[in-house]
Scaffold this motif. Sequence first.
Motif, PDB file in Angstrom:
ATOM      1  N   LYS A   1       0.842  -1.191   0.000  1.00 24.73           N
ATOM      2  CA  LYS A   1       0.000   0.000   0.000  1.00 24.73           C
ATOM      3  C   LYS A   1       0.882   1.248   0.000  1.00 24.73           C
ATOM      4  O   LYS A   1       0.605   2.217  -0.702  1.00 24.73           O
TER       5      LYS A   1
ATOM      6  N   ALA B   1      -3.534   2.239  -2.555  1.00 20.11           N
ATOM      7  CA  ALA B   1      -4.567   1.246  -2.252  1.00 20.11           C
ATOM      8  C   ALA B   1      -5.221   0.646  -3.490  1.00 20.11           C
ATOM      9  O   ALA B   1      -5.881  -0.380  -3.419  1.00 20.11           O
ATOM     10  N   GLN B   2      -5.047   1.327  -4.634  1.00 18.01           N
ATOM     11  CA  GLN B   2      -5.772   0.861  -5.820  1.00 18.01           C
ATOM     12  C   GLN B   2      -5.160  -0.381  -6.470  1.00 18.01           C
ATOM     13  O   GLN B   2      -5.638  -0.849  -7.489  1.00 18.01           O
TER      14      GLN B   2
ATOM     15  N   ARG C   1     -12.754  -1.704   2.235  1.00 16.63           N
ATOM     16  CA  ARG C   1     -12.952  -0.276   2.008  1.00 16.63           C
ATOM     17  C   ARG C   1     -12.178   0.570   3.005  1.00 16.63           C
ATOM     18  O   ARG C   1     -11.651   1.622   2.644  1.00 16.63           O
TER      19      ARG C   1
ATOM     20  N   GLY D   1      -8.647   0.220   1.802  1.00 15.32           N
ATOM     21  CA  GLY D   1      -8.913   1.510   1.174  1.00 15.32           C
ATOM     22  C   GLY D   1      -9.224   1.449  -0.308  1.00 15.32           C
ATOM     23  O   GLY D   1      -8.843   2.320  -1.069  1.00 15.32           O
ATOM     24  N   THR D   2      -9.919   0.395  -0.723  1.00 18.13           N
ATOM     25  CA  THR D   2     -10.258   0.297  -2.132  1.00 18.13           C
ATOM     26  C   THR D   2     -11.692  -0.182  -2.285  1.00 18.13           C
ATOM     27  O   THR D   2     -12.233  -0.843  -1.402  1.00 18.13           O
ATOM     28  N   ASN D   3     -12.297   0.180  -3.397  1.00 19.96           N
ATOM     29  CA  ASN D   3     -13.635  -0.321  -3.706  1.00 19.96           C
ATOM     30  C   ASN D   3     -13.577  -1.547  -4.602  1.00 19.96           C
ATOM     31  O   ASN D   3     -14.597  -2.029  -5.062  1.00 19.96           O
TER      32      ASN D   3
ATOM     33  N   SER E   1     -20.608   6.454   5.709  1.00 15.53           N
ATOM     34  CA  SER E   1     -19.386   6.962   6.329  1.00 15.53           C
ATOM     35  C   SER E   1     -19.685   7.583   7.687  1.00 15.53           C
ATOM     36  O   SER E   1     -18.834   7.592   8.566  1.00 15.53           O
TER      37      SER E   1
ATOM     38  N   GLU F   1     -15.670   7.273   9.152  1.00 11.39           N
ATOM     39  CA  GLU F   1     -14.476   7.188   8.299  1.00 11.39           C
ATOM     40  C   GLU F   1     -14.943   7.519   6.886  1.00 11.39           C
ATOM     41  O   GLU F   1     -16.050   7.183   6.506  1.00 11.39           O
ATOM     42  N   ASP F   2     -14.078   8.159   6.114  1.00 11.60           N
ATOM     43  CA  ASP F   2     -14.459   8.452   4.737  1.00 11.60           C
ATOM     44  C   ASP F   2     -14.376   7.203   3.892  1.00 11.60           C
ATOM     45  O   ASP F   2     -13.481   6.382   4.076  1.00 11.60           O
TER      46      ASP F   2
ATOM     47  N   PRO G   1     -13.575   5.130   0.528  1.00 13.87           N
ATOM     48  CA  PRO G   1     -12.569   5.322  -0.521  1.00 13.87           C
ATOM     49  C   PRO G   1     -13.224   5.782  -1.808  1.00 13.87           C
ATOM     50  O   PRO G   1     -14.358   5.423  -2.109  1.00 13.87           O
ATOM     51  N   GLN G   2     -12.504   6.602  -2.547  1.00 11.07           N
ATOM     52  CA  GLN G   2     -12.963   7.015  -3.863  1.00 11.07           C
ATOM     53  C   GLN G   2     -12.493   5.969  -4.862  1.00 11.07           C
ATOM     54  O   GLN G   2     -11.855   4.996  -4.498  1.00 11.07           O
TER      55      GLN G   2
END
Lengths: 180, 888
Positions: free
Chosen positions: B311, B316-317, B340, B344-346, B589, B594-595, B597-598
């Motif tokens: 990472k 994270a992608q 997520r 940190g990934t969708n 969220s 927590e936000d 991930p985009q």
Amino acid sequence: MTKFTAWIKTIIFYEILVGMKATLSHLLHYKPITLQYPHEKRTLPDSYRGMLALLRYDDGTEKCVGCDLCEAACPSRVIKVFSAEVPGEPTKRYAKEYYMDMTRCLFCGLCVDACPVDALGMTREFEWAVYDKRQLRLNKEQLLAIGDRSYPVREKRLEFQHPNVAFFNVAFKGLPEKES
Amino acid sequence: MPNVAVETVKLTIDGQSLTVPKGTLVIEAARQVGVMVPHFCYHPKLKPDANCRMCLVEIEKIPKLQTACSTPVAEGMVVRTATTVVNEAHKSVLEFILANHPLDCPVCDQGGRCDLQDFSHEYTPTTSRFIEVKRVFQKEYFSPLIEKQMNRCVQCLRCVRYCDEVMDVKALAPVNRGTMTEIKHFGTHELDCEFCGGCIQICPVGAITSRLSMYEFRPWMLKRADTVCTYCGDGCQITLQTKDNQLIEVNSSLGAGRNNGDLCARGYFGYHATTHPDRLTTPLVRRDGRLVPATWDEALEYVAETFAQLKLKHGAQVFAGVITARCTNEDLYLFQKFMRLAVGTNKLDSSARYGQVNAVRALCRIQGTHRWPVTFEDIAAAEALLLVGTNITEANPITGLRVKEAVKKHGATLLTVESLQPTVGTISNIANLAAHHFTAHPDQYKPVVLGLIKAVIEEGLADQPLSQKAPAYLQAIRDAVHALSWPTIEAATGSSAASFKEAARAFARTARAVIIVGAGVLREPGASGLAATLQDLLLLTGHHGRPGCGLAPLAEQNNDQGAVEMGTVTECLPGPCDLDDQEARARVSALWQEDLPQGPGLTIPEILEEARGKTLKALYLVGEDPVGSLPESARAKEALEGVEFLVCQELFLTETAQMAHVVLPACSYAEKDGTFTNTEGHVQQVRHAIEPVGESRPDWEIFSDLAGLMGYPLEYGDAKDLLKEIRALVPGYNLPGPTPKPSRPDHTAVDRYLQQGYAEDLGERYRYTPPVKAAGRLTLLVDQSLFHSGKFSTKAKGLLHLQAEGAVSLNPADAARLGIVEGDRVLLSNELGHCRTTAKVWDRIPAGLCRFPEHFDQEARRLLSVSIDVATGVPYYRSAQVKVEKAQ
């Protein structure tokens, strides 16, 4: 008179003599009650409940059908039965493994009562002192060996003697046909 | 369910008066006031037969004793169940039964839970007046699964009636008369049937017992755990019975769960899979190219460290994760949360991708909700049922029972569009019950559905309110079907226009209609389009949105529906809400603090594509085996070889797990707690029956520990804690009642579809171009069989007894043309490869089709090509064109 009797009794220690009567009589007719155990043995009562054993029929086959009823009847969880199908004889049941933890046994005999095929017996053996109590966890072979030495006269195999009463654990061959 | 006012009658049973609906049987009424009438042949699921004579009771003003199981209640009836006369009758009936019963209770598996034992204990004297020799039946064969011991039989015929009335298999029949009545199956071979285990469960004595657990237990030794079967989406409640931490047998009790005590072969005999000796017991870590056992600490720290390094290096992608939809909701939920937040990934997906996503998309699009608008009860109460591509009796047998119930008990009209031919066979065939059956190849369901819609339009069966509400929509469909000519449809389907019209009339003129679609639709190209077209049919006939009507897509895996609702598919967040739905993102969220991930999500085919392109560095596979389950043309092996760090969480060392860098052993369903959501959206409890095998751990615990090690603690006390969090995000996860509440269509969604939504693909959906088929080729369909499902069923010894290898099934005419007879070795080939297998001639296979069971298709799979749905990303790989010839 009574005074005189009392006085005599006092000086000859009458009460003590009465109390020691049994002791004194044994002093004269010496016959010990204590048995010199390993050398001498008591006669056991007829219904003596000693070591448990598994029995066999006259043809040498085990009587036990592995029904688990002894396990269910046992109040102190001595018995553990693992039953299975007799290899090569489908639908006949037997105890594949059979364990008795004799350290827990109360010798109550409920398992013997519960057994539907009289496969369990109580022997007159009691000399089972061991140095390691793990030796008191007996398996099927040990229990059968106890039965073999304690019950030399074996019952005849039931095969199909009483088909009007009940029949089970018989091989499905050679059974009498029902007359129509 | 329809609510009809019921007439009631008043009666008195043993001095207690009660009011029951008219038509109730005396025995059922007695049970309501706590009076147990002894019985053998009566069973609530079966029609009364009154052959055992055990339930005799005294009814005032009737001179003779009456059987309580066949006498309906009447106004003012006075019933006595415990008089001297009645007791004498019980005694005599039992004396007759025991005259022949072998009394072999000590060796009988039913001993301890036997009706005959209980009643004998209660009613008989201990001696019998019969001195005759008991009847003895000679055994003909010993079965590998279902053992019959006819000497114990009390001739209640429950098994025969269950097999016929409920299962519709008709495998058993009574032979001979009187005491010599014997339950037999047809033919001289071993019993060959569906092996649902129903006869074993329903036998009141030990005449029919399971061979799998024979003599291993006594009923009082067993510990029970009510849990849910994982073999298909039906979500049957099963009771796993264990002794000393070993699975002994499976039962299902009457009135429990959605299956009401009915099971199929997989549920009843398939329980050995979880305790197979090949189960992984310790984590494995790759050292010097070999997978070696490691401790949990080592393995998890290694994974967490490598994840953190990757990472840091690539962001994270470069991560992706896939989880199987056979996990519990809790596992699925925590997996997506882990991916997520901790990673940190969708880029995550689940095996719901393989079909269920199509179903949910179609439901969401037209009815606005993601769940079935109907329940199993609605299926049983439906007046018309349309089954498209389900093969329901094999794929979802318990939903199939509801269909059978609707047809056999309630007289529903059944329409089937299946790649089956109606034939008599050893396992039930839903086409046999159909009033209107259309045989279609798996790629030819569309013309049949279009034919039905055309017939509805042309026969003027279209719903009147709809024509006022959405004239443009109706006109668009009218134009579209007008463009299709009857000769085209007739040529494509082989059915006449008249038969379509007849079927359409039967379907449209009913008050309650349900359409069920299965894998044949959902896992074939054009799936979501066809599912939408079927909703058009419901809209046109006015059934859409009515209570008890709707489209019911069958889930293939036990928690497909849950996987979508937990947001474990690429395009969804928990809810399920769209990934780019800002409102939903804010809600999630806020709860997670927590936000989110985009960045975009990736579907399974896209993940494999990225892996091939080496842009994917780490892949976390939970219970998924792309190498072992996708055809070679998907090039999954090549893709996974390119992944820098592959983590597999598995029960067995699958082909994919063998390539992994770390393998983590997970618990099976029998060892963990949680919930499953079945195909109709009913959330059911899963309870552990045995302790975890080896060092294996529940999936969610592993995610939670990994997250902790990666510095994003996701801590939960137990699965219930997780469920609490799920409830906050996903509607419908409160403590469920005995029956689910079906979702009501959202009218705004329906209106949106009717006004403009239909337009985007209507033309495409209603266009039909006959496929180009090379001459001399058959369509190979790799399909589920009744005896296997999921990834573990081939590990269950009971199921392997029933089906241990694959064989290609051919239509008799095709086989004759190719000179193939049953048992021949055949060669299947096409451009992609070839495979050799055994041939089976089966008359339920339509001409031009050959079928291969999915679970033994390692060889046959290489003939399949993968096509990916543009809209939903679903990979399709069920059918191919192959050349079949006799192998030399």
